[in-house]
Design an enzyme around this catalytic site. Structure first.
Site, PDB file in Angstrom:
ATOM      1  N   CYS A 115     -32.586  13.976  -4.011  1.00 59.11           N
ATOM      2  CA  CYS A 115     -31.997  15.324  -3.909  1.00 59.11           C
ATOM      3  C   CYS A 115     -32.072  16.026  -5.264  1.00 59.11           C
ATOM      4  O   CYS A 115     -31.924  15.402  -6.293  1.00 59.11           O
ATOM      5  CB  CYS A 115     -30.508  15.255  -3.572  1.00 59.11           C
ATOM      6  SG  CYS A 115     -30.075  14.829  -1.917  1.00 59.11           S
ATOM      7  N   VAL A 163     -21.411   5.902 -10.403  1.00 57.91           N
ATOM      8  CA  VAL A 163     -21.556   4.925  -9.321  1.00 57.91           C
ATOM      9  C   VAL A 163     -22.854   4.148  -9.508  1.00 57.91           C
ATOM     10  O   VAL A 163     -22.886   2.922  -9.474  1.00 57.91           O
ATOM     11  CB  VAL A 163     -21.548   5.627  -7.943  1.00 57.91           C
ATOM     12  CG1 VAL A 163     -21.906   4.647  -6.833  1.00 57.91           C
ATOM     13  CG2 VAL A 163     -20.179   6.232  -7.672  1.00 57.91           C
ATOM     14  N   VAL A 327     -18.342  17.270 -10.432  1.00 57.03           N
ATOM     15  CA  VAL A 327     -19.170  16.063 -10.505  1.00 57.03           C
ATOM     16  C   VAL A 327     -20.638  16.395 -10.775  1.00 57.03           C
ATOM     17  O   VAL A 327     -21.256  15.839 -11.676  1.00 57.03           O
ATOM     18  CB  VAL A 327     -19.022  15.219  -9.224  1.00 57.03           C
ATOM     19  CG1 VAL A 327     -19.890  13.962  -9.305  1.00 57.03           C
ATOM     20  CG2 VAL A 327     -17.559  14.832  -9.005  1.00 57.03           C
TER      21      VAL A 327
END
Length: 419
Positions: A115, A163, A327
């Site tokens: 993405c 993450v 974020v």
């Protein structure tokens, strides 16, 4: 390229079965490279990114089969390079690097694609592996990692919560010599799931789900059977679908405790919500939702992957709501598309101010990234007239059979095959 044609407005109601979490399935598939015996992974969603990952594991020499579950036998892995052809479509491929260098002493991965939301650099992965003793070179568009002997445990303080990098370091550290501590680790449920998978194989990990994860290195990992947790973002997306259409839904095979922040905001919006061990129900009792203020941040705060869906909710809600994205940058690409459907919104730096309107009108819109495209499809379900959503390959990367699931809830949606 395929498109979706959606006729609205419809009230979405009924039951939906939630698929396994893409964001846990992908790191778990790559973590299987660490195992010296066969593994079986259950509840893996059927998605483009999963297919790409399985193809990549096969190219590295693993035996990969899918018959309900995904079976991976990485005993004969003999290729240590993830080529550009496969990596360019999916940035998760970087997760092959840690397991390869930890188990085989070498690995190379082409710099990733995926993405186009903001800067998602691989530097945190690289510095983590370097702190575990790997030598890293960037050559010809590849990240090349190597180590003499085993990686060494280290005390790693993450510059920022990531993450992806938490997964890389945790996986690599399972086979390192000594103890690794990751401070400022990501706390997402998918991190916990990946850690629990590794523990099933014989890894010694504690603290997953907190910001301090401890890994005691072991000499080898064995095999095992593991079930991927339900997809909290898919769950949230269907809950929003029912909320904006003033409908009623039950999500089965869900995990409510991974969605606390989202459920709280849906209750603020006026939804009646009940939960059980593995289900969530939402009922709007035919009412229009109320606008809510949302600020995204790493787990356990409100997830960035639900931001686009709540932007849509606010755009058809009563009142004005503020949505602040902390974020990722460049993550409001759905807003101009929704404006074409009659939404009223202003973007001010990292905040979108949403003024709720009574109804949206169908239009031709274009998907830009995975979650934004889901919000456009949902907008089409409640808009008056026909909406065509272009470039839906983004949706196929993260939602399993979204049109079938929406149709079962009463949506009038069809996939139009592209040229």
């Amino acid at each position: 390229m395929d498109k979706f044609r959606v006729q609205g407005p419809t009230k979405l109601q009924g039951e939906v079965t939630i698929s396994g979490a893409k964001n846990a399935a992908l790191p778990i598939l790559f973590a299987a490279l660490l195992a010296e015996e066969p593994v079986e992974i259950q509840n893996v969603p059927k998605l483009k990114d999963v297919d790409t990952s399985m193809k990549l594991l096969s190219q590295l020499g693993a035996k990969v089969e899918r018959n309900g579950s995904v079976h991976i036998d990485a005993r004969d892995v003999n290729v240590f390079c993830a080529p550009y052809e496969l990596v360019k479509t999916m940035r998760a491929s970087i997760w092959a690097l840690g397991p390869l260098v930890a188990r085989f002493g070498q690995g190379q991965v082409s710099l990733p694609g995926g993405c186009s939301i903001g800067a998602r650099p691989v530097d945190l992965h690289i510095s983590g592996l370097e702190q575990l003793g790997a030598t890293i070179k960037l050559e010809e568009g590849y990240v090349k990692a190597s180590v003499e002997g085993r990686l060494k445990g280290a005390h790693i303080v993450m510059d920022k919560v990531s993450v992806g990098a938490t997964v890389t370091i945790m996986c690599a550290a399972t086979l390192a010599e000594g103890t690794t501590i990751i401070e400022n680790a990501a706390r997402e449920p998918e991190i916990v799931d990946t850690a629990n998978f590794l523990v099933t194989l014989g890894a010694k990990i504690s603290g997953q789900g907190t910001d301090r994860i401890t890994i005691e290195g072991v000499e080898r990992l064995g095999g095992g059977v593991y079930r991927v947790l339900p997809d909290r973002i898919e769950t949230g997306t269907f809950l929003v679908a029912a909320a904006i259409s003033r409908g009623k839904i039950i999500c089965r095979n869900a995990q409510p405790d991974t969605l606390d922040a989202v459920l709280a905001k849906l209750r603020d919006a006026g939804a009646d919500i009940e939960t059980g061990d593995d289900w969530i129900s939402l009922d709007m009792h035919g009412k229009r939702p109320k606008a809510v203020n949302v600020r995204t941040a790493p787990h356990p705060a409100f997830p960035t992957d639900m931001q686009a869906q709540f932007t849509l909710l606010n755009l058809v809600a009563e009142g004005t709501g503020f949505i602040t994205e902390t974020v990722f940058e460049n993550r409001f690409m759905h807003v101009p598309e929704l404006s074409r459907m009659g939404a009223h919104a202003e973007i001010e730096s990292n905040t979108v101010i949403c003024h709720g309107v009574e109804k949206l009108s169908g239009a031709q819109v274009m998907a830009t990234d995975l979650r934004a495209s889901a919000s456009l499809v949902l907008a089409g379900c409640i808009a008056e007239g026909t909406t065509i959503v272009d470039r839906i390959y983004h949706i196929d990367r993260g939602y399993e059979r979204i049109e079938d699931k929406l149709r079962a809830l009463g949506a009038n949606i069809e996939r139009v095959k592209g040229e």
